[in-house]
Design a protein around this motif. Structure first.
Motif, PDB file in Angstrom:
ATOM      1  N   UNK A   1     114.639  46.396  60.665  1.00  9.04           N
ATOM      2  CA  UNK A   1     113.100  46.426  61.122  1.00  9.04           C
ATOM      3  C   UNK A   1     113.142  46.203  62.609  1.00  9.04           C
ATOM      4  N   UNK A   2     113.777  44.963  63.019  1.00  9.58           N
ATOM      5  CA  UNK A   2     113.821  44.331  64.215  1.00  9.58           C
ATOM      6  C   UNK A   2     115.045  44.550  65.284  1.00  9.58           C
ATOM      7  N   UNK A   3     115.704  45.641  64.768  1.00  8.61           N
ATOM      8  CA  UNK A   3     117.329  45.793  65.384  1.00  8.61           C
ATOM      9  C   UNK A   3     117.898  44.600  65.866  1.00  8.61           C
ATOM     10  N   UNK A   4     118.134  43.709  65.024  1.00  6.26           N
ATOM     11  CA  UNK A   4     118.775  42.550  65.403  1.00  6.26           C
ATOM     12  C   UNK A   4     120.231  43.115  65.136  1.00  6.26           C
ATOM     13  N   UNK A   5     120.988  42.903  66.077  1.00  4.33           N
ATOM     14  CA  UNK A   5     122.562  43.165  66.127  1.00  4.33           C
ATOM     15  C   UNK A   5     123.583  41.769  66.392  1.00  4.33           C
ATOM     16  N   UNK A   6     122.888  40.768  66.620  1.00  3.17           N
ATOM     17  CA  UNK A   6     123.506  39.684  66.952  1.00  3.17           C
ATOM     18  C   UNK A   6     122.814  38.501  66.573  1.00  3.17           C
ATOM     19  N   UNK A   7     123.620  37.543  66.159  1.00  4.49           N
ATOM     20  CA  UNK A   7     122.881  35.924  65.632  1.00  4.49           C
ATOM     21  C   UNK A   7     123.580  35.190  66.588  1.00  4.49           C
ATOM     22  N   UNK A   8     122.577  34.204  67.285  1.00  2.00           N
ATOM     23  CA  UNK A   8     121.345  33.868  66.708  1.00  2.00           C
ATOM     24  C   UNK A   8     120.326  35.057  67.576  1.00  2.00           C
ATOM     25  N   UNK A   9     119.296  35.364  66.975  1.00  3.77           N
ATOM     26  CA  UNK A   9     118.347  36.385  67.974  1.00  3.77           C
ATOM     27  C   UNK A   9     116.828  35.669  67.483  1.00  3.77           C
ATOM     28  N   UNK A  10     116.128  35.499  68.414  1.00  7.07           N
ATOM     29  CA  UNK A  10     115.033  34.814  68.495  1.00  7.07           C
ATOM     30  C   UNK A  10     113.909  35.879  69.049  1.00  7.07           C
ATOM     31  N   UNK A  11     113.089  36.049  67.946  1.00  9.77           N
ATOM     32  CA  UNK A  11     111.747  36.974  68.227  1.00  9.77           C
ATOM     33  C   UNK A  11     110.643  36.298  68.382  1.00  9.77           C
ATOM     34  N   UNK A  12     109.692  36.513  69.358  1.00 11.75           N
ATOM     35  CA  UNK A  12     108.531  35.811  69.765  1.00 11.75           C
ATOM     36  C   UNK A  12     107.474  36.945  69.260  1.00 11.75           C
ATOM     37  N   UNK A  13     106.593  36.550  68.310  1.00 10.72           N
ATOM     38  CA  UNK A  13     105.485  37.121  67.974  1.00 10.72           C
ATOM     39  C   UNK A  13     104.064  36.625  68.762  1.00 10.72           C
ATOM     40  N   UNK A  14     103.232  37.570  68.847  1.00 10.14           N
ATOM     41  CA  UNK A  14     101.940  37.128  69.488  1.00 10.14           C
ATOM     42  C   UNK A  14     100.818  37.778  68.700  1.00 10.14           C
ATOM     43  N   UNK A  15      99.859  37.239  67.963  1.00  8.65           N
ATOM     44  CA  UNK A  15      98.844  38.137  67.257  1.00  8.65           C
ATOM     45  C   UNK A  15      99.607  38.997  66.421  1.00  8.65           C
ATOM     46  N   UNK A  16     100.826  38.674  65.657  1.00  7.25           N
ATOM     47  CA  UNK A  16     101.040  39.364  64.756  1.00  7.25           C
ATOM     48  C   UNK A  16     102.146  40.732  65.106  1.00  7.25           C
ATOM     49  N   UNK A  17     102.299  40.846  66.798  1.00  2.40           N
ATOM     50  CA  UNK A  17     103.015  41.852  67.187  1.00  2.40           C
ATOM     51  C   UNK A  17     104.214  41.262  68.061  1.00  2.40           C
ATOM     52  N   UNK A  18     105.224  41.718  67.726  1.00  2.00           N
ATOM     53  CA  UNK A  18     106.607  41.264  68.683  1.00  2.00           C
ATOM     54  C   UNK A  18     106.357  41.806  70.428  1.00  2.00           C
TER      55      UNK A  18
END
Length: 74
Positions: free
Chosen positions: A34-51
């Motif tokens: 869903x988040x197109x994570x292709x490598x580790x580590x990947x850090x996702x930042x969400x604000x108000x429920x949105x990436x």
């Protein structure tokens, strides 16, 4: 539970103002897809429920802190 020392330091510093979570993408492949994570580590930042941003790879604490403060509008 977050087990990365850097993230634990940031979580302690920001307290309840920021939520940190860790996901094992091997156990949760749908989240990776869903988040197109292709490598580790990947850090996702969400604000108000949105990436709103992401960071792939290791980075210094100062980079994370700067990004968090930016997203908080400070």
């Amino acid at each position: 539970r977050v087990t990365n020392p850097l993230i634990e330091e940031l979580a302690a510093e920001f307290g309840s103002k920021v939520t940190f979570a860790k996901v094992n993408i091997d156990e949760n492949p749908g989240i990776a897809e869903k988040n197109s994570i292709m490598a580790v580590p990947t850090f996702l930042f969400y604000k108000d429920g949105k990436l709103v941003d992401s960071l792939v790879g290791a980075a210094p604490k100062s980079h994370f802190k700067e990004k968090i403060l930016e997203l908080m509008g400070k």
